[in-house]
Design an enzyme around this catalytic site. Structure first.
Site, PDB file in Angstrom:
ATOM      1  CE1 TYR A 116      -8.075  -8.867   5.006  1.00 31.48           C
ATOM      2  CE2 TYR A 116      -9.081  -9.915   3.114  1.00 31.48           C
ATOM      3  CZ  TYR A 116      -9.041  -8.889   4.025  1.00 31.48           C
ATOM      4  OH  TYR A 116      -9.986  -7.890   3.975  1.00 31.48           O
ATOM      5  CG  HIS A 145     -17.502   9.756  -3.358  1.00 28.69           C
ATOM      6  ND1 HIS A 145     -18.523  10.660  -3.112  1.00 28.69           N
ATOM      7  CD2 HIS A 145     -17.853   9.098  -4.496  1.00 28.69           C
ATOM      8  CE1 HIS A 145     -19.438  10.562  -4.053  1.00 28.69           C
ATOM      9  NE2 HIS A 145     -19.065   9.619  -4.908  1.00 28.69           N
ATOM     10  CD  GLU A 193      -6.320  -1.782  -1.309  1.00 31.20           C
ATOM     11  OE1 GLU A 193      -7.132  -2.256  -0.481  1.00 31.20           O
ATOM     12  OE2 GLU A 193      -6.580  -0.804  -2.053  1.00 31.20           O
ATOM     13  CG  ASP A 216      -2.087  -0.875   1.178  1.00 31.87           C
ATOM     14  OD1 ASP A 216      -2.044  -1.851   0.403  1.00 31.87           O
ATOM     15  OD2 ASP A 216      -3.063  -0.620   1.910  1.00 31.87           O
ATOM     16  CG  ASN A 266     -18.485  12.623   0.066  1.00 33.47           C
ATOM     17  OD1 ASN A 266     -17.498  11.902  -0.089  1.00 33.47           O
ATOM     18  ND2 ASN A 266     -19.506  12.633  -0.785  1.00 33.47           N
ATOM     19  CB  CYS A 312      -9.226   3.227   2.984  1.00 32.65           C
ATOM     20  SG  CYS A 312     -10.065   2.052   1.899  1.00 32.65           S
TER      21      CYS A 312
END
Length: 223
Positions: free
Chosen positions: A96, A148, A186, A39, A107, A64
């Site tokens: 995982y 978002h 990522e 990341d 937002n 994120c």
């Protein structure tokens, strides 16, 4: 994973902490036997439109903002799995880890659609401010949901509980005296669509003058 077992020659945890303290992004590979992903991680407070563009174009994953458990608790932010009243939330097994870190999406109220580089960077920077001085009532005044920017809630004891990018990022921020709010995204491979291999992530870091660090190094030095 030790340095000798790593697929690339990684920088040290000290290098990563120093870079993060300067406000520079750091590339963090969690582990080959976990997600096996690298990341790009930013201190949330430094994210501008150019940083969001880098995450879109050079990383390509989901943008994120990870928050510490203490901040998430103070702001009343739940794990999404705990509050989502839909059959898809049942029997949520992950290959995982034991659980997802996802919380709600937001937002900032001063954004328009919320998706542009300008809008998302504003939301992210304001989240850093909110993390520095958590206030649940003020948070609801400043942010709206859905939005978002995806929020992630770190485990209470960070790396002692979980070794995901959420916890690695918050531990890095803590060591670098940054607010407990970090952006994680990522890095994906344009050719395969899979996670970008560590060797390619290292090459990118070298080209861009960034630090690349293995999660094992952060685990060893920050716990």
């Amino acid at each position: 994973m030790s340095r000798s077992e790593s697929a690339v020659d990684a920088d040290s945890a000290a290098d990563a902490v120093a870079a993060f303290a300067r406000g520079d992004p750091v590339l963090v590979h969690d582990a080959a036997d976990r997600e096996g992903e690298t990341d790009i991680v930013y201190p949330a407070g430094v994210v501008d439109p150019a940083a969001v563009a880098r995450l879109r174009n050079d990383a390509g994953g989901l943008v994120c903002v990870a928050l510490s458990d203490t901040v998430a608790d103070a702001l009343g932010l739940p794990f999404m799995q705990d509050v989502l009243d839909h059959p898809t939330a049942a029997d949520h097994e992950l290959g995982y880890d034991e659980r997802s870190s996802f919380s709600i999406t937001v937002n900032h109220r001063d954004t328009f659609t919320g998706i542009t580089d300008e809008d998302r960077s504003l939301t992210i920077r304001e989240l850093a401010d909110a993390a520095a001085a958590p206030d649940a009532d003020g948070f609801a005044d400043e942010f709206r949901s859905p939005g978002h920017v995806h929020l992630l809630r770190a485990a209470p004891n960070l790396l002692s509980d979980r070794e995901g990018h959420t916890e690695l990022g918050i531990a890095l921020a803590d060591a670098a005296d940054q607010p407990p709010a970090v952006v994680v995204c990522e890095m994906l491979d344009d050719e395969t669509g899979a996670a970008l291999p560590p060797t390619a992530a290292r090459t990118y870091a070298d080209r861009e003058g960034l630090v690349y660090v293995e999660g094992a190094s952060l685990l060893a030095d920050l716990t």
